[in-house]
Design a protein around this motif. Structure first.
Motif, PDB file in Angstrom:
ATOM      1  N   ALA A 399     -18.064  -0.354 -10.632  1.00  0.00           N
ATOM      2  CA  ALA A 399     -17.323   0.121 -11.804  1.00  0.00           C
ATOM      3  C   ALA A 399     -16.953   1.594 -11.663  1.00  0.00           C
ATOM      4  N   LEU A 400     -17.831   2.371 -11.050  1.00  0.00           N
ATOM      5  CA  LEU A 400     -17.551   3.799 -10.871  1.00  0.00           C
ATOM      6  C   LEU A 400     -16.395   4.010  -9.896  1.00  0.00           C
ATOM      7  N   CYS A 401     -16.415   3.304  -8.757  1.00  0.00           N
ATOM      8  CA  CYS A 401     -15.319   3.414  -7.784  1.00  0.00           C
ATOM      9  C   CYS A 401     -14.009   2.910  -8.386  1.00  0.00           C
ATOM     10  N   ARG A 402     -14.095   1.797  -9.121  1.00  0.00           N
ATOM     11  CA  ARG A 402     -12.889   1.262  -9.768  1.00  0.00           C
ATOM     12  C   ARG A 402     -12.364   2.265 -10.790  1.00  0.00           C
ATOM     13  N   GLY A 403     -13.253   2.891 -11.529  1.00  0.00           N
ATOM     14  CA  GLY A 403     -12.857   3.857 -12.544  1.00  0.00           C
ATOM     15  C   GLY A 403     -12.115   5.045 -11.953  1.00  0.00           C
ATOM     16  N   ILE A 404     -12.564   5.526 -10.795  1.00  0.00           N
ATOM     17  CA  ILE A 404     -11.900   6.656 -10.138  1.00  0.00           C
ATOM     18  C   ILE A 404     -10.462   6.285  -9.787  1.00  0.00           C
ATOM     19  N   VAL A 405     -10.276   5.078  -9.228  1.00  0.00           N
ATOM     20  CA  VAL A 405      -8.931   4.642  -8.824  1.00  0.00           C
ATOM     21  C   VAL A 405      -8.079   4.315 -10.050  1.00  0.00           C
ATOM     22  N   GLN A 406      -8.669   3.651 -11.053  1.00  0.00           N
ATOM     23  CA  GLN A 406      -7.904   3.307 -12.257  1.00  0.00           C
ATOM     24  C   GLN A 406      -7.476   4.556 -13.025  1.00  0.00           C
ATOM     25  N   ASN A 407      -8.321   5.579 -13.017  1.00  0.00           N
ATOM     26  CA  ASN A 407      -7.964   6.843 -13.663  1.00  0.00           C
ATOM     27  C   ASN A 407      -6.730   7.445 -12.993  1.00  0.00           C
ATOM     28  N   LEU A 408      -6.698   7.394 -11.662  1.00  0.00           N
ATOM     29  CA  LEU A 408      -5.531   7.880 -10.923  1.00  0.00           C
ATOM     30  C   LEU A 408      -4.308   7.031 -11.247  1.00  0.00           C
ATOM     31  N   HIS A 409      -4.492   5.704 -11.292  1.00  0.00           N
ATOM     32  CA  HIS A 409      -3.380   4.790 -11.566  1.00  0.00           C
ATOM     33  C   HIS A 409      -2.808   5.025 -12.960  1.00  0.00           C
ATOM     34  N   SER A 410      -3.656   5.411 -13.907  1.00  0.00           N
ATOM     35  CA  SER A 410      -3.157   5.701 -15.257  1.00  0.00           C
ATOM     36  C   SER A 410      -2.272   6.949 -15.258  1.00  0.00           C
ATOM     37  N   MET A 411      -2.512   7.856 -14.294  1.00  0.00           N
ATOM     38  CA  MET A 411      -1.708   9.072 -14.187  1.00  0.00           C
ATOM     39  C   MET A 411      -0.394   8.822 -13.453  1.00  0.00           C
ATOM     40  N   LEU A 412      -0.453   8.043 -12.380  1.00  0.00           N
ATOM     41  CA  LEU A 412       0.750   7.733 -11.588  1.00  0.00           C
ATOM     42  C   LEU A 412       0.725   6.247 -11.248  1.00  0.00           C
ATOM     43  N   PRO A 413       1.291   5.414 -12.125  1.00  0.00           N
ATOM     44  CA  PRO A 413       1.223   3.963 -11.931  1.00  0.00           C
ATOM     45  C   PRO A 413       2.013   3.495 -10.706  1.00  0.00           C
ATOM     46  N   GLY A 421      10.920   4.852  -4.824  1.00  0.00           N
ATOM     47  CA  GLY A 421      11.279   4.330  -3.503  1.00  0.00           C
ATOM     48  C   GLY A 421      10.132   4.290  -2.514  1.00  0.00           C
ATOM     49  N   VAL A 422       8.892   4.397  -3.011  1.00  0.00           N
ATOM     50  CA  VAL A 422       7.728   4.363  -2.114  1.00  0.00           C
ATOM     51  C   VAL A 422       7.527   2.945  -1.585  1.00  0.00           C
ATOM     52  N   GLU A 423       7.328   2.849  -0.270  1.00  0.00           N
ATOM     53  CA  GLU A 423       7.153   1.542   0.366  1.00  0.00           C
ATOM     54  C   GLU A 423       5.768   1.370   0.991  1.00  0.00           C
ATOM     55  N   ARG A 424       5.036   2.471   1.147  1.00  0.00           N
ATOM     56  CA  ARG A 424       3.730   2.377   1.802  1.00  0.00           C
ATOM     57  C   ARG A 424       2.846   3.508   1.279  1.00  0.00           C
ATOM     58  N   VAL A 425       1.521   3.250   1.202  1.00  0.00           N
ATOM     59  CA  VAL A 425       0.552   4.281   0.818  1.00  0.00           C
ATOM     60  C   VAL A 425      -0.298   4.626   2.039  1.00  0.00           C
ATOM     61  N   MET A 426      -0.366   5.915   2.353  1.00  0.00           N
ATOM     62  CA  MET A 426      -1.197   6.404   3.453  1.00  0.00           C
ATOM     63  C   MET A 426      -2.484   6.960   2.853  1.00  0.00           C
ATOM     64  N   GLY A 427      -3.600   6.317   3.145  1.00  0.00           N
ATOM     65  CA  GLY A 427      -4.878   6.712   2.565  1.00  0.00           C
ATOM     66  C   GLY A 427      -5.632   7.679   3.458  1.00  0.00           C
ATOM     67  N   SER A 428      -6.132   8.767   2.868  1.00  0.00           N
ATOM     68  CA  SER A 428      -6.844   9.764   3.648  1.00  0.00           C
ATOM     69  C   SER A 428      -7.941  10.394   2.805  1.00  0.00           C
ATOM     70  N   VAL A 442      -8.325   0.655  -4.195  1.00  0.00           N
ATOM     71  CA  VAL A 442      -6.975   1.187  -3.978  1.00  0.00           C
ATOM     72  C   VAL A 442      -6.001   0.036  -3.731  1.00  0.00           C
ATOM     73  N   GLN A 443      -6.390  -0.916  -2.881  1.00  0.00           N
ATOM     74  CA  GLN A 443      -5.517  -2.059  -2.587  1.00  0.00           C
ATOM     75  C   GLN A 443      -5.306  -2.921  -3.829  1.00  0.00           C
ATOM     76  N   ARG A 444      -6.308  -2.985  -4.680  1.00  0.00           N
ATOM     77  CA  ARG A 444      -6.210  -3.764  -5.912  1.00  0.00           C
ATOM     78  C   ARG A 444      -5.250  -3.102  -6.903  1.00  0.00           C
ATOM     79  N   ALA A 445      -5.303  -1.774  -7.015  1.00  0.00           N
ATOM     80  CA  ALA A 445      -4.496  -1.061  -8.012  1.00  0.00           C
ATOM     81  C   ALA A 445      -3.066  -0.817  -7.544  1.00  0.00           C
ATOM     82  N   PHE A 446      -2.884  -0.678  -6.230  1.00  0.00           N
ATOM     83  CA  PHE A 446      -1.552  -0.348  -5.680  1.00  0.00           C
ATOM     84  C   PHE A 446      -1.134  -1.440  -4.684  1.00  0.00           C
TER      85      PHE A 446
END
Length: 476
Positions: A399-413, A421-428, A442-446
């Motif tokens: 839930a904590l890891c999901r919350g971190i990603v969902q919080n980001l997704h709420s800011m930039l869906p 025009g984004v076609e790919r996400v580069m994770g770093s 990340v894969q679940r949210a984006f």
């Protein structure tokens, strides 16, 4: 540049200092090869000199010590070939020093190096001394970016009100990366890129100038503001031999660590770059000619920061990332100590991730904003939908890891990324690279192709900017 064919990149981060040596490699898809790299923890956190509970400060001498340790660990024969140095670092923060007295060059045990001298603590981007009430009392900036706590100009306003004698002790100011460039080149007045200036607040990116009249009318010490130059343009040349790097080596104007990180890993303009380290950033390149609205919106979760060559990045920058996981781990270790049991934080972290990997889903919901957000400074963290069946370490960690990603997704869906025009996400980022659960979330949210393992480095990006600029000049 023919004889001096190696480029050094430096990144002065929140928890560590990194250095990388790059060389052009036309036969490679990336066009470069990393010859050597090194990272050292800075361990620079320090008590706030103003004795502010919300203060977040770092000892500059420890940061410079970590930088010198990085340089000492790189191969001397490669350092002798360095023809250019690119520098990036943590944005928003402010350090004060006395021009011409900010460092001392010494003959170290192995080689010449500089040490910090007449310099204040670095007040970092994590600093929370500027309350919402205090920020509301400040003049409205002529900029598309709002001012938040931890921003350089807000911090200087706070010092002006609460510690004016500290400001009077110094004659120059900049980010930590601006300080390093000024020390390497012996600059009497620091130079600052529009990337770092925008991160301080009270800077207009269209006119490329500080809001001098607005600041002067409020008594702000405008003499502390650095001169503006393009990121990666030449700030000067090294005034001394530094380890094995020759005197007279070209040094670029410092850039932001966000821009340098994105630059090192954005293969295509249709890539978005996600970095989860201490904090979290999700950034995408805006189309050429894009100009942000010139009125700041303090509650907007997306900010537009200057990138390179007069373009912008659209950025969701969350204050809550790996630091939230670290806080959780520290809490567990403290609880264990209170129970009379000793356990290492590294052990807790690895067991926590293992448990969350096994627990593929949970109904437990954690809003992880223990540090608030710049657009919601008063928001705190919360845990909801608690049931007796969701209290295992696996449930809470998932839930904590999901919350971190969902919080980001709420800011930039995801939908907004698609519109850009984004076609790919580069994770770093360090927190993402070693956390399988964050990757899954990340894969679940984006739901886009996501490429992990880009453990990209702002040090590499800083070097790459300098390397490509010099190659372009040679070929033009």
């Amino acid at each position: 540049m023919a004889a001096q064919c190696v480029t050094l990149g430096i990144d002065l981060g929140t928890t560590s200092v990194k250095a990388a040596l790059l060389e052009a490699a036309p036969s490679r898809p990336s066009g470069f090869v990393v010859l050597a790299s090194c990272a050292r923890p800075s361990r620079a956190d320090a008590e706030s000199k103003a004795a502010v509970p919300q203060g977040r400060e770092q000892d500059v001498s420890r940061i410079i010590r970590a930088l010198n340790e990085c340089l000492a660990a790189l191969p001397g024969q490669q350092l002798r070939k360095v023809g250019a140095i690119g520098v990036s670092g943590q944005m928003h923060g402010v350090v004060l020093w006395n021009a011409g007295q900010g460092c001392e060059w010494v003959e170290g045990s192995a080689a010449p190096m500089f040490e910090a001298r007449a310099v204040s603590h670095l007040v970092t981007w994590q600093d929370g001394r500027c309350s919402s009430e205090f920020l509301a009392s400040l003049p409205r900036p002529s900029s598309h970016l709002s001012v938040a706590t931890g921003f350089g100009c807000a911090t200087i306003f706070w010092l002006l009100k609460n510690s004016p004698e500290l400001l009077q002790s110094y004659s120059a100011a900049g980010t930590i990366q601006d300080y390093v460039v000024a020390m390497l080149c012996g600059l009497q007045r620091p130079l600052m890129s529009d990337q770092n200036a925008a991160s301080w607040g009270y800077f207009n990116t269209q006119s490329q100038s500080w809001n001098l009249e607005i600041l002067r009318s409020s008594g702000f010490p405008v003499h502390l503001l650095p001169d503006i130059a393009q990121p990666g343009s030449v700030a000067g040349r090294t005034s001394h031999t530094w380890f094995e790097i020759p005197k007279g080596t070209q040094v670029g104007v410092a850039m932001g660590d966000l821009q340098a990180s994105v630059y090192s890993c954005m293969g295509q303009k249709t890539d978005a770059v996600l970095n989860i380290s201490t904090s979290v950033q999700l950034a995408a390149s805006m189309p050429s000619g894009f100009q942000p609205a010139q009125t700041p919106d303090p509650v907007a979760p997306i900010a537009y920061f200057p990138y390179f060559d007069k373009t912008y990045l659209g950025v969701a920058a969350s204050l809550n990332g790996g630091n939230v996981l670290a806080t959780f781990v520290h809490m567990l270790v403290q609880w264990m100590a209170d129970l009379g049991l000793e356990v290492e934080e590294t052990t807790v972290y690895s067991r926590m991730i293992q448990a969350a990997v096994q627990q593929r889903d949970t109904c437990l919901t954690i809003t992880p904003t223990v540090l608030g957000e710049r657009h919601l400074p008063d928001q705190l963290a919360s845990v909801t939908r608690i049931s007796s069946s969701d209290l295992s370490l696996g449930h809470v960690s998932r839930a904590l890891c999901r919350g971190i990603v969902q919080n980001l997704h709420s800011m930039l869906p995801f939908q907004q990324l698609r519109e850009w025009g984004v076609e790919r996400v580069m994770g770093s980022g360090s927190a993402l690279s070693r956390n399988e659960v964050l990757k899954q979330e990340v894969q679940r949210a984006f739901p886009l192709p996501v490429s992990f393992g880009q453990d990209v480095d702002a040090a590499v990006g800083a070097a790459l900017i300098m390397l490509r600029r010099n190659l372009n000049q040679m070929n033009s």
